[in-house]
Write a protein that holds these residues in place. Sequence first.
Motif, short mmCIF file in Angstrom:
data_model
loop_
_atom_site.label_atom_id
_atom_site.label_comp_id
_atom_site.label_asym_id
_atom_site.label_seq_id
_atom_site.Cartn_x
_atom_site.Cartn_y
_atom_site.Cartn_z
N LEU A 34 0.84 -1.20 0.00
CA LEU A 34 0.00 0.00 0.00
C LEU A 34 0.87 1.24 0.00
CD1 LEU A 34 -2.92 -0.69 2.50
CD2 LEU A 34 -3.05 -0.52 0.02
N PRO A 35 0.66 2.15 -0.96
CA PRO A 35 1.51 3.34 -1.04
C PRO A 35 1.45 4.21 0.22
CG PRO A 35 0.26 3.06 -3.07
CD PRO A 35 -0.29 2.07 -2.08
N ASN A 36 0.22 4.47 0.72
CA ASN A 36 0.05 5.30 1.92
C ASN A 36 0.95 6.53 1.85
OD1 ASN A 36 -0.92 6.18 4.33
ND2 ASN A 36 -0.02 4.55 5.58
N ASN A 37 0.90 7.22 0.70
CA ASN A 37 1.82 8.33 0.46
C ASN A 37 1.20 9.70 0.72
OD1 ASN A 37 0.06 8.36 -1.68
ND2 ASN A 37 1.59 7.90 -3.25
N HIS A 38 0.13 9.70 1.49
CA HIS A 38 -0.49 10.98 1.83
C HIS A 38 -0.19 11.31 3.28
CE1 HIS A 38 -3.44 14.24 1.13
NE2 HIS A 38 -3.55 14.17 2.45
N SER A 39 0.75 12.23 3.48
CA SER A 39 1.09 12.63 4.85
C SER A 39 0.73 14.08 5.11
CB SER A 39 2.59 12.41 5.11
OG SER A 39 3.37 13.12 4.16
N ALA A 40 0.14 14.75 4.10
CA ALA A 40 -0.26 16.14 4.27
C ALA A 40 -1.57 16.20 5.05
CB ALA A 40 -0.42 16.82 2.91
N LEU A 41 -2.02 17.42 5.31
CA LEU A 41 -3.25 17.63 6.07
C LEU A 41 -4.44 16.98 5.37
CD1 LEU A 41 -4.68 19.07 8.45
CD2 LEU A 41 -4.96 21.04 6.91
N LEU A 42 -5.24 16.24 6.12
CA LEU A 42 -6.43 15.61 5.57
C LEU A 42 -7.59 15.78 6.54
CD1 LEU A 42 -7.69 13.84 3.31
CD2 LEU A 42 -7.04 11.85 4.67
N PHE A 157 1.75 20.35 -17.73
CA PHE A 157 1.30 19.91 -16.42
C PHE A 157 2.38 20.25 -15.40
CE2 PHE A 157 -1.20 17.38 -19.32
CZ PHE A 157 -2.46 17.35 -18.71
N ARG A 158 2.04 21.15 -14.51
CA ARG A 158 3.02 21.60 -13.53
C ARG A 158 2.60 21.14 -12.14
NH1 ARG A 158 2.98 27.81 -14.10
NH2 ARG A 158 4.63 27.64 -12.53
N SER A 159 3.54 20.54 -11.46
CA SER A 159 3.32 20.15 -10.07
C SER A 159 4.45 20.69 -9.22
CB SER A 159 3.23 18.62 -9.94
OG SER A 159 4.43 18.01 -10.40
N ILE A 160 4.19 20.77 -7.94
CA ILE A 160 5.13 21.38 -7.01
C ILE A 160 5.69 20.32 -6.07
CG2 ILE A 160 5.45 23.17 -5.25
CD1 ILE A 160 4.66 24.25 -8.02
N GLU A 161 7.02 20.28 -5.98
CA GLU A 161 7.68 19.41 -5.01
C GLU A 161 7.37 19.89 -3.60
OE1 GLU A 161 9.82 16.73 -4.78
OE2 GLU A 161 9.52 16.23 -6.89
N GLY A 205 9.16 25.60 -8.59
CA GLY A 205 10.29 25.84 -9.49
C GLY A 205 11.53 25.03 -9.17
N LEU A 206 11.52 24.25 -8.09
CA LEU A 206 12.70 23.48 -7.73
C LEU A 206 12.51 22.01 -8.10
CD1 LEU A 206 13.81 24.85 -4.23
CD2 LEU A 206 14.35 25.70 -6.52
N SER A 207 13.61 21.35 -8.42
CA SER A 207 13.59 19.93 -8.71
C SER A 207 13.54 19.14 -7.41
CB SER A 207 14.84 19.53 -9.50
OG SER A 207 16.00 19.70 -8.67
N GLU A 208 13.37 17.82 -7.53
CA GLU A 208 13.36 16.98 -6.34
C GLU A 208 14.67 17.13 -5.56
OE1 GLU A 208 13.56 12.26 -5.03
OE2 GLU A 208 13.14 12.79 -7.12
N ALA A 209 15.79 17.12 -6.29
CA ALA A 209 17.09 17.22 -5.63
C ALA A 209 17.26 18.57 -4.93
CB ALA A 209 18.22 17.01 -6.64
N GLU A 210 16.81 19.64 -5.59
CA GLU A 210 16.94 20.97 -5.00
C GLU A 210 16.05 21.11 -3.76
OE1 GLU A 210 17.94 23.60 -9.01
OE2 GLU A 210 15.88 23.00 -8.58
N PHE A 249 9.92 13.04 8.50
CA PHE A 249 9.92 13.88 7.32
C PHE A 249 9.70 13.02 6.08
CE2 PHE A 249 12.20 16.41 10.39
CZ PHE A 249 11.84 17.72 10.09
N LYS A 250 8.78 13.44 5.20
CA LYS A 250 8.48 12.68 3.99
C LYS A 250 8.36 13.60 2.79
CE LYS A 250 5.56 9.30 3.90
NZ LYS A 250 4.32 8.47 4.02
N ARG A 251 8.83 13.11 1.64
CA ARG A 251 8.67 13.84 0.39
C ARG A 251 7.24 13.68 -0.12
NH1 ARG A 251 10.08 11.75 -5.54
NH2 ARG A 251 9.68 13.68 -6.70
N GLN A 252 6.69 14.77 -0.69
CA GLN A 252 5.39 14.74 -1.36
C GLN A 252 5.62 15.16 -2.81
OE1 GLN A 252 3.33 13.08 1.19
NE2 GLN A 252 1.84 14.38 0.21
N ARG A 253 5.63 14.17 -3.71
CA ARG A 253 5.94 14.48 -5.11
C ARG A 253 4.95 15.48 -5.70
NH1 ARG A 253 6.02 10.32 -10.29
NH2 ARG A 253 6.63 11.88 -11.85
N TYR A 254 3.67 15.27 -5.44
CA TYR A 254 2.63 16.17 -5.94
C TYR A 254 2.05 16.97 -4.78
CZ TYR A 254 2.70 13.44 -10.30
OH TYR A 254 3.06 12.83 -11.47
#
Length: 318
Positions: A34-42, A157-161, A205-210, A249-254
Amino acid sequence: MTKFMVVGAGMSGLLAAAILREDCLKVVEAQPELPNNHSALLRFRSPIVGDTLNIPFRPVQVIKAVATLGNPVADAISYSLKTNGTARLRSIITAQGATEQRWIAPPDYISAVARKVTAPIHFGEKWDGKAEGGPVISTLPMPTLMKMLNYHHEQEFRSIEGWTCTARLRDTDLCATIYIPDRNELAYRASITGDQLIVEYAFPGLSEAEARERMGHLTDYPKNARDHLHWVLSLFGMTSGAIIGKPEFKRQRYAKILPVDDDARKRFILWATEHHNIYSFGRFATWRPGLLQDDLINDLRVIQRLANGGTSYDARRA
């Protein structure tokens, strides 16, 4: 009744499969679990999701405020630029210090929804983009599905890291959100739901690495992370002494997605359905930045009606 295959076992895919029950043949998920990749406010605006799934949601009163720059216009514009790189009116304009009613799911919400799914979930299985044997409900991001189906388009299609930091708080049971428009601070929103602190960060405007590099010093535990969270909690009148255990701490790709041309978006959704028997479902699949989980119940009912012979043109273009 028409039976569907669901692609994706994220929140939207699990929700669709759980509601469809015996009308879901299977769920296909590329990840091994299970991805369970939603750690933002819900939080939910109504109890409809919980009622539909028979998962008890708790009604709460939420208070929202702004760590202001000095005037509401500057707050709104700076917050928008900070979160998505454009000057737009965002949810910060509703933060007036008043309370609003919301509903919150149990802490194990993702697992609870997964337990409601009666169809088999095929982990580690990549979908080939074909609807064989029946219609498909796809929760894949719209640009991903476009590429799979060789759909020609001129949309950008623009998304924000983004990143999140979550931590448990002792002796705490409340719901509050503070918006942070100051662009000298990395965090843009901090929330407490029950006993959980959720801090969110966005990097237009920043990449994943940035973005990862910008977050690097904050994730240094205990000193930098604790100093940062001490400042965040001070906005609530609290201290870092309330934190239990180690923050995560977790990355949120979208973390954020930006709007595209609405007619072009709808044309693709209709085309995928008419030419490939694929129904797009969820925020990323339909590329609707403002879509809420509460809205998905009606969206799924529309899909079911269409798959079972409905002909409403307006419904198809929703």
